[in-house]
Write a protein that holds these residues in place. Structure first.
Motif, short mmCIF file in Angstrom:
data_model
loop_
_atom_site.label_atom_id
_atom_site.label_comp_id
_atom_site.label_asym_id
_atom_site.label_seq_id
_atom_site.Cartn_x
_atom_site.Cartn_y
_atom_site.Cartn_z
N HIS A 1 1.29 -0.89 0.05
CA HIS A 1 0.01 0.31 -0.38
C HIS A 1 0.90 1.58 -0.12
CE1 HIS A 1 -3.33 2.56 0.33
NE2 HIS A 1 -2.87 3.33 1.75
N SER A 2 1.71 1.50 0.87
CA SER A 2 2.24 2.66 0.98
C SER A 2 3.63 3.01 -0.39
CB SER A 2 3.40 1.95 2.38
OG SER A 2 2.90 2.24 3.25
N ARG B 1 2.96 9.22 -5.86
CA ARG B 1 3.53 10.89 -5.98
C ARG B 1 4.89 10.62 -6.88
NH1 ARG B 1 2.96 8.99 -0.37
NH2 ARG B 1 1.91 10.13 0.42
N GLU C 1 2.20 1.59 -3.62
CA GLU C 1 1.87 2.02 -4.65
C GLU C 1 1.45 3.32 -4.15
OE1 GLU C 1 -2.19 0.44 -4.26
OE2 GLU C 1 -1.39 -1.91 -5.02
N GLN C 2 1.07 4.42 -3.33
CA GLN C 2 1.22 5.90 -2.67
C GLN C 2 1.99 6.55 -3.12
OE1 GLN C 2 0.52 5.81 1.35
NE2 GLN C 2 -1.90 6.07 0.87
#
Length: 422
Positions: free
Chosen positions: A356-357, A364, A359-360
């Motif tokens: 999840h981190s 960015r 993908e973020q």
């Protein structure tokens, strides 16, 4: 999850109760399906012999009452009556009980060998019915290994002692010369085969095997110099028999009082020695009321069995020691499996947070943000997400003064963490 062993045996229930709770081989698949289908039961195996009916299950904590209630319903017995003669063991005590059963330490005849084969049949039936999972599979494999070690390293199985041997031993106290005795054996299973061999070794020369199929009877009788008949020929053979030993899986008695009375009349009331090893019984209890009949059931073999126990107690003590080692090995493997599942679950959660981190962070970067800032934010965010759950748990443990948890956390999170500054 809880490992449960629940059942009845010759010590806790009479033959009348045991024959009501026994599982017919034809209904075993359906029984396993029902038992395994209970919401509280994850894995299940059924062991059913003439001397015991036992259920081995992996259940929820409240599963014991559910399994006992199911056993009563399946056989049409009030659970209150069943509970008075039922026993149960949990976790390592259940494992110990199964291992003691497998090597014959819990048998009527100490160290009798047939139970291990019956247990392997129960294991195979459960496997084919998809009743086994990791827990019972591992337990049975440990049990079979322990049983092999006990048979190899102790003298518990060196002498031919079994219910079959005990029956023949009892007969030898009544007949001075087996060479003159005529034996009628009803059934052609493993127990009757053992009886036949023991009788021939004891000197019996005239042996008749009665069985539902004559072919199977001949397979058993011919190598021992005997003859085979079908069940409908029993009345004539009974009139010639001095010894009658029966062990079939018939749901109803094969020998009734009237049939035996007619046989006695033909033989001019010469006595007949009978042993009914079957559960349910093959010989009507009323037959024992006849004055020229000496009828014994498996429950009447206690004297022979007690003598056997005295001879085998030293080997039994050695076997108990080996079983304790076996239980310890099983517990060790169980803890490792439990730890492996925890590690798997914890890593899966960590990988979900990581993905999840990541993908973020990639999003960015796709928007043109400064790579160094994105990487720093990723590291900070990932650290916070991974440590949030353990941090909350540590604060709650400190607030509740759970020093055991705090010490365990120190051992796991600090002492086991490599120090990169060294």
């Amino acid at each position: 999850m809880t490992l449960l062993a629940l059942g009845i045996n010759h010590r806790t229930a009479t033959v009348e109760v045991r024959e009501q709770v026994a599982f017919d081989p034809a209904e075993l698949d359906a029984a396993l399906g029902e038992l395994r289908g209970l919401p509280e039961v994850r894995e299940a195996a059924v062991l059913s012999t003439c001397n015991r009916t036992e259920l081995y299950c992996v259940t929820d904590p409240e599963g014991e009452a559910v399994v006992l209630d199911w056993l009563g319903r399946f056989h049409g017995l009030p659970v209150e009556d069943l509970s008075r003669c039922a026993y149960h063991y949990l976790d390592h005590e259940a494992a110990r009980h199964l291992m003691r059963v497998a090597v014959g330490l819990d048998s009527m005849v100490l160290g009798e060998p047939q139970i291990l084969g019956q247990l392997k049949d129960a294991y195979q039936a459960s496997r084919e019915a998809r009743g086994l999972g990791k827990e019972l599979e591992c337990l049975f494999q440990h049990t079979f290994a322990v049983a092999k070690q006990v048979r190899t390293e102790t003298g518990i199985g060196r002498n031919p002692v079994s219910v079959a041997y005990a029956a023949v031993s009892l007969a030898s106290r009544i007949f001075e010369d087996f060479g003159r005795a005529r034996a009628l054996l009803i059934g052609a299973g493993e127990t009757i085969e053992l009886v036949a061999r023991h009788l021939v070794e004891a000197g019996v020369r005239q042996l008749t095997v009665a069985n539902r199929t004559r072919e199977r009877g001949e397979q058993l009788a011919a190598p021992l110099g005997g003859q085979a008949i079908t069940l409908d020929a029993i009345p004539d053979a009974l009139a010639e028999a001095d010894i009658v030993i029966s062990s079939t899986a018939a749901p109803l008695p094969i020998l009734g009082k009237g049939m035996v009375e007619r046989a006695l009349k033909k033989r001019r009331y010469r006595p007949i020695f009978m042993v009914d090893i079957a559960v349910p019984r093959d010989i009507e209890p009323e037959v024992g009321q006849l004055s020229d009949i000496f009828l014994y059931t498996v429950d009447d073999l206690q004297e022979v069995i007690a003598e056997n126990r005295r001879h085998r107690q030293v080997a039994a003590d050695q076997a108990e020691s080996l079983i304790e080692h076996g239980v310890g090995a099983w517990l060790h493997d169980r803890r490792i499996r439990s730890g492996g599942e925890l590690i798997h679950d914890y890593r899966s959660r960590a990988e979900t947070l990581r993905d999840h981190s990541l993908e973020q962070a990639l999003a960015r970067l796709g928007r043109g943000e400064e790579p160094e800032a994105v990487v720093r934010r990723l590291a900070h965010q990932l650290t916070n997400r991974l440590l949030h759950g353990p941090t909350v748990a540590l604060r709650e443990a400190a607030s509740a003064e759970r020093h055991d948890l705090l010490q365990a956390a120190t051992d796991l999170l600090l002492d086991a963490t490599p120090d990169k500054t060294r």
